[in-house]
Each structure stands twice: as structure tokens, then as C-alpha cells.
Design a protein around this motif. Structure first.
Motif, PDB file in Angstrom:
ATOM      1  N   ASN A  59       0.877  -1.178   0.000  1.00 21.50           N
ATOM      2  CA  ASN A  59       0.000   0.000   0.000  1.00 21.50           C
ATOM      3  C   ASN A  59       0.912   1.225   0.000  1.00 21.50           C
ATOM      4  OD1 ASN A  59      -1.881   1.966   0.297  1.00 21.50           O
ATOM      5  ND2 ASN A  59      -2.850   1.102   2.132  1.00 21.50           N
ATOM      6  N   THR A 114      -1.073  -1.194 -13.873  1.00 15.06           N
ATOM      7  CA  THR A 114      -2.397  -1.804 -13.732  1.00 15.06           C
ATOM      8  C   THR A 114      -2.443  -3.154 -14.455  1.00 15.06           C
ATOM      9  OG1 THR A 114      -3.351   0.400 -13.692  1.00 15.06           O
ATOM     10  CG2 THR A 114      -4.882  -1.392 -14.082  1.00 15.06           C
ATOM     11  N   GLY A 165      -1.052  -5.888 -12.564  1.00 15.10           N
ATOM     12  CA  GLY A 165      -1.814  -6.356 -11.399  1.00 15.10           C
ATOM     13  C   GLY A 165      -1.932  -5.354 -10.267  1.00 15.10           C
ATOM     14  N   GLY A 166      -1.313  -4.168 -10.376  1.00 11.73           N
ATOM     15  CA  GLY A 166      -1.453  -3.160  -9.315  1.00 11.73           C
ATOM     16  C   GLY A 166      -2.813  -2.482  -9.404  1.00 11.73           C
ATOM     17  N   LYS A 167      -3.395  -2.158  -8.239  1.00 11.65           N
ATOM     18  CA  LYS A 167      -4.670  -1.404  -8.241  1.00 11.65           C
ATOM     19  C   LYS A 167      -4.302   0.054  -7.979  1.00 11.65           C
ATOM     20  CE  LYS A 167      -7.409  -5.154  -8.018  1.00 11.65           C
ATOM     21  NZ  LYS A 167      -6.585  -5.771  -9.072  1.00 11.65           N
ATOM     22  N   ILE A 168      -4.597   0.915  -8.967  1.00 14.78           N
ATOM     23  CA  ILE A 168      -4.177   2.317  -8.854  1.00 14.78           C
ATOM     24  C   ILE A 168      -5.361   3.231  -8.627  1.00 14.78           C
ATOM     25  CG2 ILE A 168      -3.227   4.229 -10.248  1.00 14.78           C
ATOM     26  CD1 ILE A 168      -0.980   2.581 -10.914  1.00 14.78           C
ATOM     27  N   LYS A 169      -5.213   4.150  -7.667  1.00 14.23           N
ATOM     28  CA  LYS A 169      -6.210   5.214  -7.481  1.00 14.23           C
ATOM     29  C   LYS A 169      -5.492   6.536  -7.641  1.00 14.23           C
ATOM     30  CE  LYS A 169      -9.494   3.462  -4.152  1.00 14.23           C
ATOM     31  NZ  LYS A 169      -9.619   3.294  -2.724  1.00 14.23           N
ATOM     32  N   VAL A 180      -1.171   2.990  -4.870  1.00 14.44           N
ATOM     33  CA  VAL A 180      -1.160   1.650  -5.473  1.00 14.44           C
ATOM     34  C   VAL A 180      -1.251   0.606  -4.371  1.00 14.44           C
ATOM     35  CG1 VAL A 180       1.375   1.520  -5.653  1.00 14.44           C
ATOM     36  CG2 VAL A 180      -0.009   0.074  -7.104  1.00 14.44           C
ATOM     37  N   THR A 181      -2.154  -0.361  -4.587  1.00 23.43           N
ATOM     38  CA  THR A 181      -2.272  -1.484  -3.648  1.00 23.43           C
ATOM     39  C   THR A 181      -2.183  -2.774  -4.458  1.00 23.43           C
ATOM     40  OG1 THR A 181      -4.672  -1.328  -3.852  1.00 23.43           O
ATOM     41  CG2 THR A 181      -3.701  -0.300  -1.916  1.00 23.43           C
ATOM     42  N   THR A 182      -1.884  -3.868  -3.786  1.00 21.46           N
ATOM     43  CA  THR A 182      -1.779  -5.156  -4.481  1.00 21.46           C
ATOM     44  C   THR A 182      -2.565  -6.213  -3.718  1.00 21.46           C
ATOM     45  OG1 THR A 182       0.247  -5.610  -3.267  1.00 21.46           O
ATOM     46  CG2 THR A 182       0.507  -4.700  -5.474  1.00 21.46           C
ATOM     47  N   VAL A 183      -2.854  -7.315  -4.418  1.00 19.85           N
ATOM     48  CA  VAL A 183      -3.559  -8.440  -3.775  1.00 19.85           C
ATOM     49  C   VAL A 183      -2.761  -9.718  -4.046  1.00 19.85           C
ATOM     50  CG1 VAL A 183      -5.884  -7.454  -3.922  1.00 19.85           C
ATOM     51  CG2 VAL A 183      -4.991  -8.783  -5.849  1.00 19.85           C
ATOM     52  N   GLY A 215      -1.712 -11.585  -7.717  1.00 21.68           N
ATOM     53  CA  GLY A 215      -2.139 -10.692  -8.812  1.00 21.68           C
ATOM     54  C   GLY A 215      -1.026 -10.220  -9.730  1.00 21.68           C
TER      55      GLY A 215
END
Ligand code: S3P
Length: 438
Positions: A258, A278, A281-285, A302-305, A308
Motif C-alpha cells: 500500500n 495496472t 496487477g497493481g490497483k491504482i487510485k 497503489v495497492t496489491t492483492v 495478482g
């Protein structure tokens, strides 16, 4: 040469504000030096490269003062109102290709004798790409050497004088070449126009408009009338997305990262990196987007799971748009699920080092299997790397890319020539340490 030892990390988390964008800092420094009045710049890059541009501006007659510290640091540049002076010594561009290429276009219309020099790495880099259009505009410009496939290199001598507008089609995607032509065209007789095979970063276009210049686009052609005067600006340089790239890639390496990066430049001609993060696999806001002098600035989270971290192929125009980020993407590629293939990136071979060869050599030292191509690399995924001795080749982006790969290796990694990071990002190792959870 200094060595940094990077220990493996468990996770990558936290929040940082990064120093100003290197590309934008160069352009603001140069245009401020030519403009009339005093430009005030906050968050100017702390990297050595843009400071080479500042030093050249001082040698050309601009007055430069530094005030304040930390976030309150401001650089004031009182420009030469369109008339550079005869420098007393050769203009030293250090390690900076941007300084040498863009400056050549900026000074060529001035009636003085100039010599542009650089360090060993810069002296090996191709300069024919700027000699050709500037000579076509009437500049008396000479390179050293010129027998190799790439043509001549530094030292460059220029006997400056009046230039004439040209219509130019850039054969290689290079924002530095485009900028050299725009900066010369700004001061030439007539209207210079150019078209690019791939749309490269457009910081020069935004910076020129910010300093009061008129330039316009007609379909694929960009035109700039000559004999224009510039006036000083007040500006804050957006955080450097190419520096942020190292930490965005570090975040991808762990399943529970995070990371928040404040006030980062998100110019669309640079931001395809975020699409790549993205896709991997990174989740970007993106939060709080603002515009300053045509440049977009925002906060990136950026967050990851778990599970991913995918792979992808990078080719065509995308390779040119994220050329500076390719070394770090290659360095993390073995840890992806499906691997990363990079093609159409031959330009990597003529950066501060041969980045294709050096990435291949260092990945192999860490135990990776890969295939090297003339224009890229194919790096299979699902590989565990081990700590190794890394050779930065005195290339800042190689030193930083392999510090990121080291975070998920088994054992410690030694980065030899780690001091090179200061070319663009002197704070890199301290931020890396703050964000790495051990
Ligand atoms: C830059 C353009 C790119 C890039 C360099 C900065 C710029 O170089 O690699 O780090 O600021 O215009 P090229 O113009 O050689 O592609």
C-alpha cells in the motif's frame, strides 16, 4: 565508487513526496535562462542532471539563487532577456543527454562560440540526431568523431548565428531532439514545423506556452513561429513519475503493498506507465488532480492483492513512451507470473549505458534466465532471484532498478556504483529504506 547493500523485504508500504520531475526541471531552467525577468521554481529536481542545466544557464549569463530548505526550497533564475553571453569555458553537461541536446538548440541562434562537453558516458552518446536538423537550419555545428554507425558525439562546437526555419520529420522518437528543434525554431527566421513518428513527452510544448510562447498543432504537425520573446514564470515542478516508477514496481513485488505518492506529474504523454502497472496487477487510485502550466499533478495510491502479479508484452509506441521505466520493469520481470517481453526499444542501447546489455548481465548474475534481442528482452516469469554483485555501469536507472529487484531476492544484493542514483534521485536509498518493511 560506493556500494549499497540491499536486504530482502517482507512488504512495501508508506507514503512519500518525491522531488521535482527531471524533464520539466531541465526545460524550466533553460527557458527561464532565456526569458526576461525572474522565474521562481519550487520543487526543482534535486538530481545532478538538471543542476548541470542550471550551471550552463549561469555560464550563459543567467543569475541563479537558491533560497529556503526542504519543501520551502526555491530556485530563482533571472534570465538574459533573449541575449546569452559568450561563456568563458566549455559548457559542461555532466552526465545529462537532455542538457546537451536541448541546449544545443537553445544556444545555436546566439552569436557566440560554444563548446559542449560531458562525462565519459555522455561523450559516447549519439549527437548526429541534433546536428542534422540544426545544421539544416543553418547552424555551424560540429561533432567529434562520426565514423561509427551512430555518427558523431561530444565535444560539440557551435559557431552560433541567425537560423532559418525548417520543416522537420523526426526519424527517431526523441523528445530531446524535438525540443532542440523547438528551442532553435523559437528564435529562428520564419515558422519551424515538425512531426513525430511517435508522440513523445510534450513538456517542452507546455513549458514554452507557460513562458508566453505561441506554438500550435495542425493534425500531426507542430509549428512554432520564430523571433519570440519569453517572460518569467512562478511554478512548482510536479514530482517525478520516472522516480516514482521504482517504488510502484517495488509495490508490485509484494501481495499486500500500500503505497501513496504525493503530487506526482501525470502528464498523459508519460502516464502510460500507470496503465502498465495496472496491467501487471497493481490497483491504482488517482486523487486530487490539478493542472499547473499545462502539467497534470495528482496523488497516486497503489495497492496489491495476493496472486495478482501478471506479465505482459511491451512493444511499439508504448516502448518509446516508457523508455526510462523499462529497466526497472525488466528487473522485476522474473517475479511475474507470465514474464515480460520488451521489443522496439533499441534506444535503450544508447542511454547512459547500453541498458539492454546491462539489464541482461545483472539479471543473469541474480540467477535469471532470459533472451536478449537487439531491441529488447524476453524475460520468463516464475523465477526466484538470489542476491548478487550488481554493476550499475554508472547508470542511475540501473542502480535503482536492481535495488528494487533485490527486495525479493534470497540473500543480500550489493549495488556497485550506487552513487549514480544521484543523477536523477539522490533521496532514492533513504526512501527505499523507509518504505521497505523488514
Ligand atoms: C527525455 C527524453 C528521453 C528520456 C530522457 C529524458 C526528455 O530521451 O529517455 O531521460 O526530458 O526529453 P530521448 O529524447 O533520447 O528519447
Amino acid at each position: 565508487m560506493s556500494t549499497q547493500v540491499i536486504r530482502p523485504a517482507r512488504n512495501f508500504q508508506g507514503s512519500v513526496t518525491l522531488p521535482g520531475d527531471k524533464s520539466i526541471s531541465h526545460r524550466y531552467a533553460m527557458l527561464a535562462g532565456l526569458a526576461e525577468g525572474t522565474t521562481r521554481l519550487s520543487n526543482f529536481s534535486t538530481g545532478a542532471d538538471p543542476h548541470s542545466s542550471l550551471a550552463c544557464m549561469a555560464a550563459l549569463g543567467a543569475q541563479i539563487t537558491h533560497t529556503g530548505h526542504g519543501p520551502a526550497r526555491v530556485i530563482e533564475i533571472t534570465g538574459t532577456a533573449g541575449s546569452f553571453i559568450q561563456p568563458e569555458h566549455p559548457l559542461d553537461c555532466g552526465n545529462s543527454g537532455s542538457t546537451m541536446r536541448m541546449l544545443a538548440g537553445l544556444i545555436a541562434p546566439h552569436p557566440h562560440h560554444f563548446t559542449l562537453i560531458g562525462d565519459h558516458s555522455l561523450t559516447l552518446r549519439p549527437m548526429e540526431r541534433i546536428r542534422k536538423p540544426l545544421a539544416a537550419m543553418g547552424a555551424e555545428i560540429h561533432l567529434t568523431g562520426g565514423d561509427g554507425a551512430q555518427g558523431g558525439h561530444a565535444p560539440i562546437t557551435i559557431n552560433g548565428g541567425p537560423l532559418t526555419a525548417i520543416d522537420f520529420d523526426t526519424p527517431i522518437p526523441s523528445a530531446q531532439v524535438k525540443t532542440a528543434v523547438l528551442f532553435a525554431g523559437l528564435q529562428a527566421n520564419g515558422t519551424t514545423s515538425l512531426s513525430e513518428s511517435v508522440r513523445t513527452r510534450d513538456h517542452s510544448e507546455h513549458a514554452l506556452r507557460a513562458f508566453g510562447a505561441n506554438l500550435y498543432r495542425n493534425g500531426d504537425r507542430l509549428s512554432i513561429p520564430g523571433h519570440q520573446k519569453l517572460r518569467a514564470i512562478d511554478a512548482t515542478v510536479p514530482g517525478d513519475l520516472s522516480s516514482a516508477a521504482f517504488f510502484l514496481c517495488a509495490a508490485l513485488l509484494f501481495p499486500d503493498s500500500n503505497l501513496i505518492l504525493d503530487s506526482i506529474g501525470m502528464n498523459p504523454t508519460r502516464a502510460s506507465l500507470l496503465d502498465v502497472i495496472t496491467a501487471l496487477g497493481g490497483k491504482i487510485k488517482i486523487l486530487n488532480v490539478e493542472e499547473h502550466h499545462g502539467e497534470l499533478i495528482g496523488t497516486i495510491q497503489v495497492t496489491t492483492v495476493p496472486g495478482g502479479f501478471k506479465g505482459m508484452e511491451i512493444a511499439g509506441a508504448l516502448s518509446a513512451q516508457i523508455i526510462d521505466e523499462l529497466p526497472v520493469l525488466a528487473a522485476i520481470a522474473p517475479y511475474t507470473r507470465d514474464g515480460i517481453t520488451i521489443r522496439d526499444a533499441k534506444e535503450l542501447r544508447v542511454k547512459e549505458s547500453d541498458r539492454i546489455a546491462l539489464v541482461a548481465q545483472n539479471l543473469k548474475a541474480m540467477g535469471a534466465t532470459l533472451t536478449e534481442h537487439e531491441d529488447g528482452l524476453t524475460i520468463p516469469g516464475g523465477q526466484q532471484l538470489h542476491g548478487a554483485a550488481i554493476d550499475s555501469g554508472t547508470d542511475h536507472r540501473i542502480a535503482m532498478a536492481f535495488s528494487i529487484a533485490a527486495l525479493r531476492a534470497t540473500g543480500d544484493t550489493e549495488i556497485h556504483g550506487a552513487e549514480a542514483a544521484a543523477i536523477s534521485f539522490p533521496e532514492f536509498f533513504s526512501h527505499l529504506d523507509e518504505l521497505s518493511q523488514r
